[in-house]
Design a protein around this motif. Structure first.
Motif, PDB file in Angstrom:
ATOM      1  N   LEU A 179       5.123   1.327   7.189  1.00 51.66           N
ATOM      2  CA  LEU A 179       4.746  -0.002   6.450  1.00 51.66           C
ATOM      3  C   LEU A 179       4.069  -0.891   7.064  1.00 51.66           C
ATOM      4  CD1 LEU A 179       4.614  -1.170   3.729  1.00 51.66           C
ATOM      5  CD2 LEU A 179       7.045  -1.829   3.717  1.00 51.66           C
ATOM      6  N   LEU A 180       5.065  -1.445   8.138  1.00 55.38           N
ATOM      7  CA  LEU A 180       4.637  -2.504   8.902  1.00 55.38           C
ATOM      8  C   LEU A 180       3.345  -2.206   9.583  1.00 55.38           C
ATOM      9  CD1 LEU A 180       8.234  -3.175  10.464  1.00 55.38           C
ATOM     10  CD2 LEU A 180       7.112  -4.791   8.896  1.00 55.38           C
ATOM     11  N   HIS A 181       3.007  -1.156  10.200  1.00 52.99           N
ATOM     12  CA  HIS A 181       1.769  -1.039  10.884  1.00 52.99           C
ATOM     13  C   HIS A 181       0.646  -0.996   9.804  1.00 52.99           C
ATOM     14  CE1 HIS A 181       2.801  -0.307  14.940  1.00 52.99           C
ATOM     15  NE2 HIS A 181       3.680   0.643  14.711  1.00 52.99           N
ATOM     16  N   ALA A 182       0.954  -0.423   8.323  1.00 52.59           N
ATOM     17  CA  ALA A 182       0.028  -0.340   7.499  1.00 52.59           C
ATOM     18  C   ALA A 182      -0.426  -1.796   7.247  1.00 52.59           C
ATOM     19  CB  ALA A 182       0.390   0.287   6.447  1.00 52.59           C
ATOM     20  N   LEU A 183       0.584  -2.603   7.001  1.00 51.69           N
ATOM     21  CA  LEU A 183       0.135  -3.986   6.847  1.00 51.69           C
ATOM     22  C   LEU A 183      -0.480  -4.813   7.796  1.00 51.69           C
ATOM     23  CD1 LEU A 183       3.752  -5.300   5.217  1.00 51.69           C
ATOM     24  CD2 LEU A 183       1.547  -5.101   4.005  1.00 51.69           C
ATOM     25  N   ARG A 184      -0.321  -4.463   9.117  1.00 47.14           N
ATOM     26  CA  ARG A 184      -0.899  -5.326  10.030  1.00 47.14           C
ATOM     27  C   ARG A 184      -2.407  -4.835  10.043  1.00 47.14           C
ATOM     28  NH1 ARG A 184      -0.313  -9.254  10.050  1.00 47.14           N
ATOM     29  NH2 ARG A 184       1.543 -10.281  11.153  1.00 47.14           N
ATOM     30  N   ARG A 185      -2.719  -3.471   9.977  1.00 49.95           N
ATOM     31  CA  ARG A 185      -3.809  -2.833   9.828  1.00 49.95           C
ATOM     32  C   ARG A 185      -4.563  -3.720   8.838  1.00 49.95           C
ATOM     33  NH1 ARG A 185      -1.354   2.161  10.655  1.00 49.95           N
ATOM     34  NH2 ARG A 185      -1.514   2.575   8.589  1.00 49.95           N
ATOM     35  N   THR A 186      -3.958  -3.782   7.741  1.00 46.91           N
ATOM     36  CA  THR A 186      -4.640  -4.446   6.608  1.00 46.91           C
ATOM     37  C   THR A 186      -4.878  -6.019   6.686  1.00 46.91           C
ATOM     38  OG1 THR A 186      -3.826  -2.902   5.133  1.00 46.91           O
ATOM     39  CG2 THR A 186      -4.799  -4.549   4.221  1.00 46.91           C
ATOM     40  N   TYR A 187      -3.898  -6.747   7.372  1.00 44.52           N
ATOM     41  CA  TYR A 187      -3.894  -8.128   7.441  1.00 44.52           C
ATOM     42  C   TYR A 187      -3.524  -8.313   8.899  1.00 44.52           C
ATOM     43  CZ  TYR A 187      -3.276  -7.370   2.199  1.00 44.52           C
ATOM     44  OH  TYR A 187      -3.291  -7.164   1.049  1.00 44.52           O
ATOM     45  N   ASN A 188      -4.668  -9.176   9.427  1.00 43.25           N
ATOM     46  CA  ASN A 188      -4.087  -9.645  10.798  1.00 43.25           C
ATOM     47  C   ASN A 188      -2.979 -10.887  10.743  1.00 43.25           C
ATOM     48  OD1 ASN A 188      -5.638 -12.095  10.561  1.00 43.25           O
ATOM     49  ND2 ASN A 188      -7.505 -11.147  11.320  1.00 43.25           N
ATOM     50  N   ALA A 189      -2.558 -11.158  11.839  1.00 52.29           N
ATOM     51  CA  ALA A 189      -1.495 -12.523  11.945  1.00 52.29           C
ATOM     52  C   ALA A 189      -2.194 -13.906  11.281  1.00 52.29           C
ATOM     53  CB  ALA A 189      -1.182 -12.638  13.195  1.00 52.29           C
ATOM     54  N   ASP A 190      -3.381 -13.873  11.180  1.00 49.33           N
ATOM     55  CA  ASP A 190      -3.770 -15.219  10.720  1.00 49.33           C
ATOM     56  C   ASP A 190      -4.078 -15.138   8.971  1.00 49.33           C
ATOM     57  OD1 ASP A 190      -4.307 -16.446  13.163  1.00 49.33           O
ATOM     58  OD2 ASP A 190      -6.240 -15.629  13.295  1.00 49.33           O
ATOM     59  N   GLN A 191      -4.045 -13.858   8.729  1.00 52.01           N
ATOM     60  CA  GLN A 191      -4.093 -13.620   7.204  1.00 52.01           C
ATOM     61  C   GLN A 191      -2.596 -13.416   6.414  1.00 52.01           C
ATOM     62  OE1 GLN A 191      -6.531 -10.032   7.839  1.00 52.01           O
ATOM     63  NE2 GLN A 191      -8.401 -10.791   6.919  1.00 52.01           N
ATOM     64  N   LEU A 192      -1.748 -13.156   7.116  1.00 53.12           N
ATOM     65  CA  LEU A 192      -0.393 -12.589   6.651  1.00 53.12           C
ATOM     66  C   LEU A 192       0.649 -12.641   7.795  1.00 53.12           C
ATOM     67  CD1 LEU A 192       1.042 -11.778   3.933  1.00 53.12           C
ATOM     68  CD2 LEU A 192       0.841  -9.459   4.961  1.00 53.12           C
ATOM     69  N   GLU A 193       1.376 -13.581   7.368  1.00 53.33           N
ATOM     70  CA  GLU A 193       2.674 -13.593   8.355  1.00 53.33           C
ATOM     71  C   GLU A 193       3.781 -12.797   8.058  1.00 53.33           C
ATOM     72  OE1 GLU A 193       3.477 -17.442  10.741  1.00 53.33           O
ATOM     73  OE2 GLU A 193       3.159 -18.210   8.521  1.00 53.33           O
ATOM     74  N   LEU A 194       4.179 -11.928   8.785  1.00 52.74           N
ATOM     75  CA  LEU A 194       5.309 -10.819   8.561  1.00 52.74           C
ATOM     76  C   LEU A 194       6.465 -11.515   9.113  1.00 52.74           C
ATOM     77  CD1 LEU A 194       3.545  -7.472   9.384  1.00 52.74           C
ATOM     78  CD2 LEU A 194       4.071  -8.374   7.017  1.00 52.74           C
ATOM     79  N   MET A 195       7.758 -11.131   8.238  1.00 44.20           N
ATOM     80  CA  MET A 195       9.132 -10.925   8.736  1.00 44.20           C
ATOM     81  C   MET A 195       9.684  -9.756   8.175  1.00 44.20           C
ATOM     82  SD  MET A 195       9.160 -14.945   7.286  1.00 44.20           S
ATOM     83  CE  MET A 195       7.322 -14.643   6.750  1.00 44.20           C
ATOM     84  N   TYR A 196      10.603  -9.442   8.809  1.00 45.80           N
ATOM     85  CA  TYR A 196      11.352  -7.991   8.585  1.00 45.80           C
ATOM     86  C   TYR A 196      12.837  -8.337   8.666  1.00 45.80           C
ATOM     87  CZ  TYR A 196      13.002  -3.085   9.477  1.00 45.80           C
ATOM     88  OH  TYR A 196      13.690  -2.046   9.501  1.00 45.80           O
ATOM     89  N   ASP A 197      13.510  -7.830   7.578  1.00 46.01           N
ATOM     90  CA  ASP A 197      14.926  -7.882   7.081  1.00 46.01           C
ATOM     91  C   ASP A 197      15.374  -6.473   7.565  1.00 46.01           C
ATOM     92  OD1 ASP A 197      17.494  -8.376   6.525  1.00 46.01           O
ATOM     93  OD2 ASP A 197      16.910  -9.447   4.636  1.00 46.01           O
ATOM     94  N   ALA A 198      16.564  -6.249   8.393  1.00 44.21           N
ATOM     95  CA  ALA A 198      16.963  -4.748   8.682  1.00 44.21           C
ATOM     96  C   ALA A 198      18.266  -4.653   7.824  1.00 44.21           C
ATOM     97  CB  ALA A 198      17.065  -4.522   9.986  1.00 44.21           C
ATOM     98  N   HIS A 199      18.648  -5.561   7.487  1.00 46.33           N
ATOM     99  CA  HIS A 199      20.074  -5.785   6.659  1.00 46.33           C
ATOM    100  C   HIS A 199      21.143  -5.216   7.527  1.00 46.33           C
ATOM    101  CE1 HIS A 199      18.578  -7.296   2.603  1.00 46.33           C
ATOM    102  NE2 HIS A 199      17.511  -6.640   2.951  1.00 46.33           N
ATOM    103  N   GLY A 200      21.050  -5.351   8.914  1.00 47.96           N
ATOM    104  CA  GLY A 200      22.288  -4.739   9.540  1.00 47.96           C
ATOM    105  C   GLY A 200      22.340  -3.437   9.615  1.00 47.96           C
ATOM    106  N   LYS A 201      21.212  -2.667   9.257  1.00 50.59           N
ATOM    107  CA  LYS A 201      21.137  -0.910   9.287  1.00 50.59           C
ATOM    108  C   LYS A 201      20.798  -0.284  10.456  1.00 50.59           C
ATOM    109  CE  LYS A 201      20.616  -1.357   4.126  1.00 50.59           C
ATOM    110  NZ  LYS A 201      22.010  -0.731   3.733  1.00 50.59           N
ATOM    111  N   LEU A 202      20.255  -0.917  11.517  1.00 51.96           N
ATOM    112  CA  LEU A 202      19.692  -0.354  12.493  1.00 51.96           C
ATOM    113  C   LEU A 202      20.860  -0.233  13.703  1.00 51.96           C
ATOM    114  CD1 LEU A 202      16.126  -2.498  13.007  1.00 51.96           C
ATOM    115  CD2 LEU A 202      16.699  -0.054  11.724  1.00 51.96           C
ATOM    116  N   ASN A 203      20.614   1.024  14.490  1.00 58.67           N
ATOM    117  CA  ASN A 203      21.393   1.199  15.622  1.00 58.67           C
ATOM    118  C   ASN A 203      20.680   0.479  16.888  1.00 58.67           C
ATOM    119  OD1 ASN A 203      19.459   2.918  16.651  1.00 58.67           O
ATOM    120  ND2 ASN A 203      20.421   4.602  15.787  1.00 58.67           N
TER     121      ASN A 203
END
Length: 395
Positions: A195-219
């Motif tokens: 999903l993150l890669h698809a969003l960045r392919r669609t919108y560059n950093a000037d067009q869309l700022e991204l944040m990501y919340d893992a909710h403490g689920k990652l190792n």
């Protein structure tokens, strides 16, 4: 001025449509956990606790306790422990009252959780009273406004698949937002990265700022992989990648990746935030109004500023009162970064609350009326109240 009565209201708003049962295990008819790693408990309803404080001068103030599940617990603490303590006190002494409330159970080890949540609701009401009594918006009592409008990111991106979330982001962009926070699917790194890669392919950093919340689920391995990828994508921050108790792990991760680590949702007081800040485990500080209150949130923001860290308040299930309080603090601190906007809760509470703030594309205006700038229609609220109490005069 003295507090003459304190009231608490459990508010539960039914879902707009029947709750999905896919990948969920229902513990009761309303509460469920998601299948997968470290699932938090959720409700099919929008649940909260409102607090109303009345003084001998006729000034009333409203507060909100963040209680997305089991609000009866926070209400019980408010009724049996905090209300008897606060009755007869001067609500203008917000810092004195905050310390007095926290001191009552410090020796017994209760310095967080539901106790501080209930304290936060009272504290917000005290500030509402102070603003109304002095004829000033709360932000002016906090030292003044650094800004009249707050830039927001949209934190509600519906969709069960990558394609559905991409469609949601396109709609959010059309509404005027230029920043979004993506919440983990909770199924490991692969689908999230897709999903993150698809969003960045669609919108560059000037067009869309991204944040990501893992909710403490990652190792740890997953967090390092995602952290490096988010750095390459020029993401704004990486929220709670690891288990909530893993302060050393967050510190090591912050040193290793080129994206800011954001933490704050589970923390309650300046003392717990100090441990994370001083250790270098957090770079974007995210206190939550319904768990910290105005008094403590201002101190947390000041502590972050002293360590050259940014402040980005966490908001999830807050209704208009919690949002208004967060807006006033965000306007009054110098290190404000970005405001988390959750449209669903605000829309759902509109039948009984009128707020002086408004959304203009991706900016929220700061109220300029005395107090918080939220009026509650108690008659309209009544159908959504499932439990209440009143202590003090007129009981």
């Amino acid at each position: 001025m003295k507090i003459t009565s304190i009231e608490g209201f459990i508010v539960k708003l039914p879902p707009a449509k029947p709750a999905s049962t896919a990948n969920r295990r229902f513990l009761t008819k309303d509460y469920y956990i998601n299948e997968g790693r470290r699932s938090c408990i959720y409700s099919t309803h929008a649940e909260t606790v409102f607090v109303k404080v009345t003084t001998d001068e006729g000034v009333e103030g409203w507060g909100e306790i963040l209680a997305p599940t089991n609000p009866e617990v926070a209400l019980a603490i408010l009724k049996h422990h905090l209300a008897p303590l606060a009755l007869g006190e001067n609500p203008l002494q917000n810092q004195v009252l905050w310390d007095k409330m926290l001191d009552t159970l410090r020796e017994r080890g209760y310095t967080g959780g539901y106790l501080v949540d209930a304290m936060a609701g009272l504290d917000i009401a005290f500030w509402d009273i102070k603003g109304k009594a002095l004829g000033l918006p709360v932000c002016m009592l906090l030292g003044g406004k650094y800004r009249d409008r707050l830039r927001c990111y949209c934190s509600s991106v519906p969709g069960a698949t990558v394609e559905e979330k991409l469609e949601s982001v396109a709609r959010i962009k059309e509404e005027g937002f230029r920043a979004v926070k993506i919440h983990t699917f909770g199924q490991g790194k692969t689908k999230d990265l897709e999903l993150l890669h698809a969003l960045r392919r669609t919108y560059n950093a000037d067009q869309l700022e991204l944040m990501y919340d893992a909710h403490g689920k990652l190792n740890h391995t997953e967090a390092y992989t995602l952290g490096r990828e988010l750095g390459e994508m020029d993401a704004l921050f990486f929220e709670t990648p690891l288990t909530f108790e893993d302060l050393p792990g967050h510190r090591k991760l912050a040193e290793a990746v080129d994206v800011a680590i954001a933490v704050g949702e589970p923390l309650r007081t300046i003392y717990t935030f100090r441990e994370w800040i001083v250790s270098g485990a957090v770079e974007v500080v995210q206190p939550d109004m319904g768990r910290n209150g105005i008094t403590e949130m201002m101190r947390i923001a000041a502590l972050a500023e002293a360590h050259h860290l940014m402040f980005a308040p966490h908001l999830s299930a807050h209704q208009a009162i919690g949002h208004a309080a967060s807006i006033h603090v965000s306007a009054a601190v110098s290190n404000f970064l970005l405001y988390e906007y959750q449209p669903n809760a605000l829309k759902s509470c509109s039948p009984y609350s009128q707020a002086a703030f408004r959304l203009e594309k991706d900016h929220l205006t700061v109220p300029d009326v005395p107090g918080l700038g939220v009026e509650i229609d108690e008659l309209a609220l009544k159908p959504f109240v499932t439990g209440s109490f009143k202590e003090g005069e007129g009981k």
